[in-house]
Design a protein around this motif. Structure first.
Motif, PDB file in Angstrom:
ATOM      1  N   CYS A   1       0.846  -1.198   0.000  1.00 21.04           N
ATOM      2  CA  CYS A   1       0.000   0.000   0.000  1.00 21.04           C
ATOM      3  C   CYS A   1       0.882   1.248   0.000  1.00 21.04           C
ATOM      4  CB  CYS A   1      -0.881   0.029   1.244  1.00 21.04           C
ATOM      5  SG  CYS A   1      -2.025  -1.348   1.357  1.00 21.04           S
ATOM      6  N   ALA A   2       0.416   2.265  -0.661  1.00 15.31           N
ATOM      7  CA  ALA A   2       1.116   3.550  -0.678  1.00 15.31           C
ATOM      8  C   ALA A   2       0.960   4.239   0.667  1.00 15.31           C
ATOM      9  CB  ALA A   2       0.550   4.433  -1.784  1.00 15.31           C
ATOM     10  N   THR A   3       1.958   5.011   1.046  1.00 14.93           N
ATOM     11  CA  THR A   3       1.913   5.726   2.321  1.00 14.93           C
ATOM     12  C   THR A   3       0.979   6.923   2.281  1.00 14.93           C
ATOM     13  OG1 THR A   3       3.862   6.999   1.686  1.00 14.93           O
ATOM     14  CG2 THR A   3       4.229   5.026   3.008  1.00 14.93           C
ATOM     15  N   MET A   4       0.481   7.280   1.117  1.00 20.32           N
ATOM     16  CA  MET A   4      -0.421   8.430   1.020  1.00 20.32           C
ATOM     17  C   MET A   4      -1.876   8.055   1.304  1.00 20.32           C
ATOM     18  SD  MET A   4      -0.768   9.023  -3.089  1.00 20.32           S
ATOM     19  CE  MET A   4       0.943   8.921  -3.504  1.00 20.32           C
ATOM     20  N   LEU A   5      -2.142   6.789   1.603  1.00 22.52           N
ATOM     21  CA  LEU A   5      -3.521   6.385   1.882  1.00 22.52           C
ATOM     22  C   LEU A   5      -4.079   7.125   3.088  1.00 22.52           C
ATOM     23  CD1 LEU A   5      -3.395   2.511   1.379  1.00 22.52           C
ATOM     24  CD2 LEU A   5      -4.198   4.249  -0.220  1.00 22.52           C
ATOM     25  N   ARG A   6      -5.339   7.467   3.005  1.00 21.78           N
ATOM     26  CA  ARG A   6      -6.063   8.124   4.102  1.00 21.78           C
ATOM     27  C   ARG A   6      -6.745   7.055   4.940  1.00 21.78           C
ATOM     28  NH1 ARG A   6      -2.734  11.352   3.390  1.00 21.78           N
ATOM     29  NH2 ARG A   6      -2.714  10.604   5.480  1.00 21.78           N
ATOM     30  N   PRO A   7      -7.210   7.408   6.126  1.00 19.56           N
ATOM     31  CA  PRO A   7      -7.837   6.408   6.999  1.00 19.56           C
ATOM     32  C   PRO A   7      -8.928   5.585   6.308  1.00 19.56           C
ATOM     33  CG  PRO A   7      -7.457   8.407   8.234  1.00 19.56           C
ATOM     34  CD  PRO A   7      -7.101   8.712   6.802  1.00 19.56           C
ATOM     35  N   LYS A   8      -9.809   6.236   5.552  1.00 17.90           N
ATOM     36  CA  LYS A   8     -10.890   5.483   4.891  1.00 17.90           C
ATOM     37  C   LYS A   8     -10.336   4.493   3.875  1.00 17.90           C
ATOM     38  CE  LYS A   8     -11.795   8.842   1.296  1.00 17.90           C
ATOM     39  NZ  LYS A   8     -12.481   8.790   0.079  1.00 17.90           N
ATOM     40  N   ASP A   9      -9.229   4.843   3.202  1.00 17.13           N
ATOM     41  CA  ASP A   9      -8.607   3.941   2.236  1.00 17.13           C
ATOM     42  C   ASP A   9      -8.005   2.724   2.934  1.00 17.13           C
ATOM     43  OD1 ASP A   9      -9.095   5.853   0.160  1.00 17.13           O
ATOM     44  OD2 ASP A   9      -7.289   6.933   0.804  1.00 17.13           O
ATOM     45  N   ILE A  10      -7.362   2.974   4.063  1.00 17.79           N
ATOM     46  CA  ILE A  10      -6.761   1.880   4.837  1.00 17.79           C
ATOM     47  C   ILE A  10      -7.856   0.941   5.319  1.00 17.79           C
ATOM     48  CG2 ILE A  10      -5.469   1.306   6.933  1.00 17.79           C
ATOM     49  CD1 ILE A  10      -4.088   4.126   6.503  1.00 17.79           C
ATOM     50  N   ALA A  11      -8.931   1.507   5.860  1.00 19.12           N
ATOM     51  CA  ALA A  11     -10.035   0.686   6.342  1.00 19.12           C
ATOM     52  C   ALA A  11     -10.610  -0.152   5.207  1.00 19.12           C
ATOM     53  CB  ALA A  11     -11.117   1.556   6.979  1.00 19.12           C
ATOM     54  N   TYR A  12     -10.814   0.449   4.059  1.00 19.09           N
ATOM     55  CA  TYR A  12     -11.370  -0.267   2.908  1.00 19.09           C
ATOM     56  C   TYR A  12     -10.477  -1.445   2.531  1.00 19.09           C
ATOM     57  CZ  TYR A  12     -12.981  -1.359  -1.765  1.00 19.09           C
ATOM     58  OH  TYR A  12     -13.436  -2.033  -2.869  1.00 19.09           O
ATOM     59  N   ARG A  13      -9.190  -1.186   2.370  1.00 17.33           N
ATOM     60  CA  ARG A  13      -8.269  -2.251   1.955  1.00 17.33           C
ATOM     61  C   ARG A  13      -8.169  -3.346   3.001  1.00 17.33           C
ATOM     62  NH1 ARG A  13      -3.588  -0.025  -1.885  1.00 17.33           N
ATOM     63  NH2 ARG A  13      -4.873   1.432  -3.027  1.00 17.33           N
ATOM     64  N   ALA A  14      -8.078  -2.955   4.257  1.00 15.55           N
ATOM     65  CA  ALA A  14      -7.954  -3.960   5.325  1.00 15.55           C
ATOM     66  C   ALA A  14      -9.206  -4.827   5.404  1.00 15.55           C
ATOM     67  CB  ALA A  14      -7.690  -3.278   6.656  1.00 15.55           C
ATOM     68  N   LEU A  15     -10.359  -4.216   5.343  1.00 13.65           N
ATOM     69  CA  LEU A  15     -11.605  -4.967   5.462  1.00 13.65           C
ATOM     70  C   LEU A  15     -11.863  -5.846   4.243  1.00 13.65           C
ATOM     71  CD1 LEU A  15     -13.808  -2.171   7.063  1.00 13.65           C
ATOM     72  CD2 LEU A  15     -12.900  -4.222   8.186  1.00 13.65           C
ATOM     73  N   HIS A  16     -11.652  -5.323   3.055  1.00 13.08           N
ATOM     74  CA  HIS A  16     -11.948  -6.089   1.845  1.00 13.08           C
ATOM     75  C   HIS A  16     -10.908  -7.160   1.537  1.00 13.08           C
ATOM     76  CE1 HIS A  16     -14.961  -2.995   1.372  1.00 13.08           C
ATOM     77  NE2 HIS A  16     -15.571  -3.834   0.551  1.00 13.08           N
ATOM     78  N   SER A  17      -9.723  -7.021   2.061  1.00 18.29           N
ATOM     79  CA  SER A  17      -8.701  -8.047   1.839  1.00 18.29           C
ATOM     80  C   SER A  17      -8.723  -9.113   2.925  1.00 18.29           C
ATOM     81  CB  SER A  17      -7.311  -7.406   1.810  1.00 18.29           C
ATOM     82  OG  SER A  17      -6.967  -6.920   3.110  1.00 18.29           O
ATOM     83  N   GLY A  18      -9.368  -8.800   4.048  1.00 15.91           N
ATOM     84  CA  GLY A  18      -9.334  -9.730   5.180  1.00 15.91           C
ATOM     85  C   GLY A  18      -7.998  -9.690   5.897  1.00 15.91           C
ATOM     86  N   ALA A  19      -7.315  -8.544   5.820  1.00 13.78           N
ATOM     87  CA  ALA A  19      -5.980  -8.417   6.414  1.00 13.78           C
ATOM     88  C   ALA A  19      -5.983  -8.826   7.884  1.00 13.78           C
ATOM     89  CB  ALA A  19      -5.465  -6.987   6.272  1.00 13.78           C
ATOM     90  N   ARG A  20      -4.948  -9.593   8.246  1.00 15.30           N
ATOM     91  CA  ARG A  20      -4.760 -10.022   9.633  1.00 15.30           C
ATOM     92  C   ARG A  20      -3.732  -9.155  10.351  1.00 15.30           C
ATOM     93  NH1 ARG A  20      -9.026 -12.308  10.622  1.00 15.30           N
ATOM     94  NH2 ARG A  20      -8.754 -14.455  11.185  1.00 15.30           N
ATOM     95  N   ALA A  21      -2.951  -8.395   9.583  1.00 18.68           N
ATOM     96  CA  ALA A  21      -1.915  -7.557  10.187  1.00 18.68           C
ATOM     97  C   ALA A  21      -1.630  -6.377   9.278  1.00 18.68           C
ATOM     98  CB  ALA A  21      -0.635  -8.368  10.407  1.00 18.68           C
ATOM     99  N   LEU A  22      -1.092  -5.319   9.885  1.00 21.56           N
ATOM    100  CA  LEU A  22      -0.609  -4.158   9.156  1.00 21.56           C
ATOM    101  C   LEU A  22       0.831  -3.906   9.568  1.00 21.56           C
ATOM    102  CD1 LEU A  22      -3.753  -3.612   8.931  1.00 21.56           C
ATOM    103  CD2 LEU A  22      -3.140  -1.218   8.938  1.00 21.56           C
TER     104      LEU A  22
END
Length: 168
Positions: free
Chosen positions: A111-132
């Motif tokens: 992920c790019a470091t320019m992501l905003r909170p809503k972008d991070i939430a979207y990616r984490a939730l839709h990918s099923g991320a277990r860690a950041l």
């Protein structure tokens, strides 16, 4: 014209005969980085920032640091195939985190470091991320949505280090 036709025909035959030789299993971290680390002083990475600061890493340093990342991920219960978001700037630690994650067998989502909170939430939730895995600078941005990331079990902050990258 005959030379062109002949060359084109040779190319067509070579393309039809070509077959990829794929190993049954391949892991870039183990099969490339660790293999080259058998010569630990062999140059692996040259990094320069916009101000001209420079860091040089050899395969021994990359192998050691990526092993620490892989061990950290496994020790926290992350299993092969578990998705993780990696949000680091263009620094050597990005490469090391990626190689370590590959060694652990996790699914890396850069992920790019320019992501905003809503972008991070979207990616984490839709990918099923277990860690950041994020930089210290990204901590506040991730913190703004941390409560929304119920599926994310682990939040790792990685910092740049002028010595051995990703110290123990």
């Amino acid at each position: 014209m005959a030379d062109f036709t002949e060359a084109r025909e040779r190319h067509r035959r070579a393309a039809e005969a070509f077959r990829w030789e794929l190993p049954e299993r391949f892991n870039f971290g183990r099969d490339v980085v660790d293999r080259y680390a058998r010569e630990p002083r062999r140059p692996a990475l040259l990094w320069r920032n916009a101000a001209g600061a420079e860091r040089r890493l050899d395969y021994g340093a990359v192998a050691r640091a990526s092993n620490r990342v892989a061990h950290l991920l496994r020790s926290r219960g992350l299993a092969p195939g578990d998705p993780i978001l990696v949000m680091l700037p263009r620094v050597p630690e990005w490469h090391i985190a990626m190689v370590g994650a590959l060694k652990a067998g996790v699914l890396v989502i850069p992920c790019a470091t320019m992501l905003r909170p809503k972008d991070i939430a979207y990616r984490a939730l839709h990918s099923g991320a277990r860690a950041l895995l994020v930089s210290a600078e990204q901590g506040p941005v991730v913190g703004a949505v941390r409560e929304q990331l119920a599926g994310v079990r682990h939040f790792f902050t990685i910092t740049e280090d002028e010595g051995d990258p990703i110290p123990p």
